[in-house]
Write a protein that holds these residues in place. Structure first.
Motif, PDB file in Angstrom:
ATOM      1  N   MET A   1       0.855  -1.172   0.000  1.00 54.82           N
ATOM      2  CA  MET A   1       0.000   0.000   0.000  1.00 54.82           C
ATOM      3  C   MET A   1       0.902   1.237   0.000  1.00 54.82           C
ATOM      4  O   MET A   1       1.704   1.421   0.897  1.00 54.82           O
ATOM      5  CB  MET A   1      -0.904  -0.018   1.231  1.00 54.82           C
ATOM      6  N   GLU A   5      -2.203   5.982  -1.187  1.00 58.65           N
ATOM      7  CA  GLU A   5      -3.360   5.153  -0.862  1.00 58.65           C
ATOM      8  C   GLU A   5      -3.704   5.240   0.617  1.00 58.65           C
ATOM      9  O   GLU A   5      -4.877   5.281   0.991  1.00 58.65           O
ATOM     10  CB  GLU A   5      -3.086   3.703  -1.247  1.00 58.65           C
ATOM     11  N   LYS A   6      -2.691   5.285   1.474  1.00 57.38           N
ATOM     12  CA  LYS A   6      -2.930   5.425   2.914  1.00 57.38           C
ATOM     13  C   LYS A   6      -3.593   6.757   3.220  1.00 57.38           C
ATOM     14  O   LYS A   6      -4.524   6.841   4.029  1.00 57.38           O
ATOM     15  CB  LYS A   6      -1.614   5.338   3.687  1.00 57.38           C
ATOM     16  N   ARG A   9      -7.226   6.641   2.101  1.00 52.85           N
ATOM     17  CA  ARG A   9      -8.021   5.830   3.007  1.00 52.85           C
ATOM     18  C   ARG A   9      -8.352   6.599   4.275  1.00 52.85           C
ATOM     19  O   ARG A   9      -9.489   6.619   4.727  1.00 52.85           O
ATOM     20  CB  ARG A   9      -7.265   4.547   3.374  1.00 52.85           C
ATOM     21  N   ARG A  10      -7.345   7.272   4.839  1.00 53.64           N
ATOM     22  CA  ARG A  10      -7.561   8.041   6.063  1.00 53.64           C
ATOM     23  C   ARG A  10      -8.547   9.178   5.810  1.00 53.64           C
ATOM     24  O   ARG A  10      -9.391   9.475   6.643  1.00 53.64           O
ATOM     25  CB  ARG A  10      -6.237   8.589   6.581  1.00 53.64           C
ATOM     26  N   ARG A  11      -8.457   9.821   4.659  1.00 56.06           N
ATOM     27  CA  ARG A  11      -9.364  10.923   4.327  1.00 56.06           C
ATOM     28  C   ARG A  11     -10.803  10.421   4.232  1.00 56.06           C
ATOM     29  O   ARG A  11     -11.729  11.075   4.714  1.00 56.06           O
ATOM     30  CB  ARG A  11      -8.936  11.574   3.024  1.00 56.06           C
ATOM     31  N   LYS A  12     -11.010   9.242   3.619  1.00 56.64           N
ATOM     32  CA  LYS A  12     -12.355   8.678   3.512  1.00 56.64           C
ATOM     33  C   LYS A  12     -12.931   8.363   4.885  1.00 56.64           C
ATOM     34  O   LYS A  12     -14.087   8.673   5.186  1.00 56.64           O
ATOM     35  CB  LYS A  12     -12.327   7.388   2.685  1.00 56.64           C
ATOM     36  N   VAL A  13     -12.129   7.722   5.730  1.00 56.52           N
ATOM     37  CA  VAL A  13     -12.588   7.362   7.075  1.00 56.52           C
ATOM     38  C   VAL A  13     -12.880   8.624   7.873  1.00 56.52           C
ATOM     39  O   VAL A  13     -13.865   8.695   8.618  1.00 56.52           O
ATOM     40  CB  VAL A  13     -11.540   6.480   7.786  1.00 56.52           C
ATOM     41  N   GLY A  98      -9.666   9.601  11.484  1.00 55.84           N
ATOM     42  CA  GLY A  98      -9.251   8.660  10.455  1.00 55.84           C
ATOM     43  C   GLY A  98      -8.163   7.698  10.889  1.00 55.84           C
ATOM     44  O   GLY A  98      -7.840   6.766  10.160  1.00 55.84           O
ATOM     45  N   ARG A 100      -6.506   4.689  13.221  1.00 53.98           N
ATOM     46  CA  ARG A 100      -7.042   3.502  13.881  1.00 53.98           C
ATOM     47  C   ARG A 100      -7.017   3.697  15.390  1.00 53.98           C
ATOM     48  O   ARG A 100      -6.096   4.304  15.925  1.00 53.98           O
ATOM     49  CB  ARG A 100      -6.224   2.278  13.503  1.00 53.98           C
TER      50      ARG A 100
END
Length: 119
Positions: A1, A5-6, A9-13, A98, A100
């Motif tokens: 990844m 991409e990371k 992903r964080r922006r979407k979450v 975003g 974990r």
């Protein structure tokens, strides 16, 4: 990844979690940001769009903290909780931004709970 991409992903979450809870003056949003070496926490009133208080491992209070990054994060959480209680805030909405809920973010949340914040 890859790094891009990371970030995506964080922006979407982050956007997904932002729709679940808005901070108010009575129950502000406890927003956490984790960089590679530092951690930041803010109490935000989304109605007025203002930051009520901010504490980080770089701030005047947090600069003298020592230990592992997780220990410093727990101490920053305790500082946020103590300052919030001084302002009369006992209940917050936790926004992990975003990231974990693991490691330093969890340590900050545990520290805030130890200080007396409810979320």
């Amino acid at each position: 990844m890859g790094q891009n991409e990371k970030t995506m992903r964080r922006r979407k979450v982050k956007l997904r979690s932002r729709t679940r809870g808005q901070g108010t003056a009575e129950t502000p949003r406890l927003c956490v940001y984790r960089s590679v070496s530092q951690i930041y926490a803010q109490l935000i009133d989304d109605v007025t769009g203002s930051t009520m208080l901010a504490v980080s491992s770089m701030s005047k209070d947090g600069r003298d903290l020592s230990g592992t990054k997780s220990e410093v994060s727990r101490s920053v959480g305790k500082l946020v909780g103590e300052k919030a209680l001084e302002k009369g805030i006992t209940k917050v909405i936790f926004d992990r931004n975003g990231f974990r809920y693991h490691g330093r973010v969890k340590a900050l949340a545990d520290g805030a709970r130890e200080a007396g914040l409810v979320f």
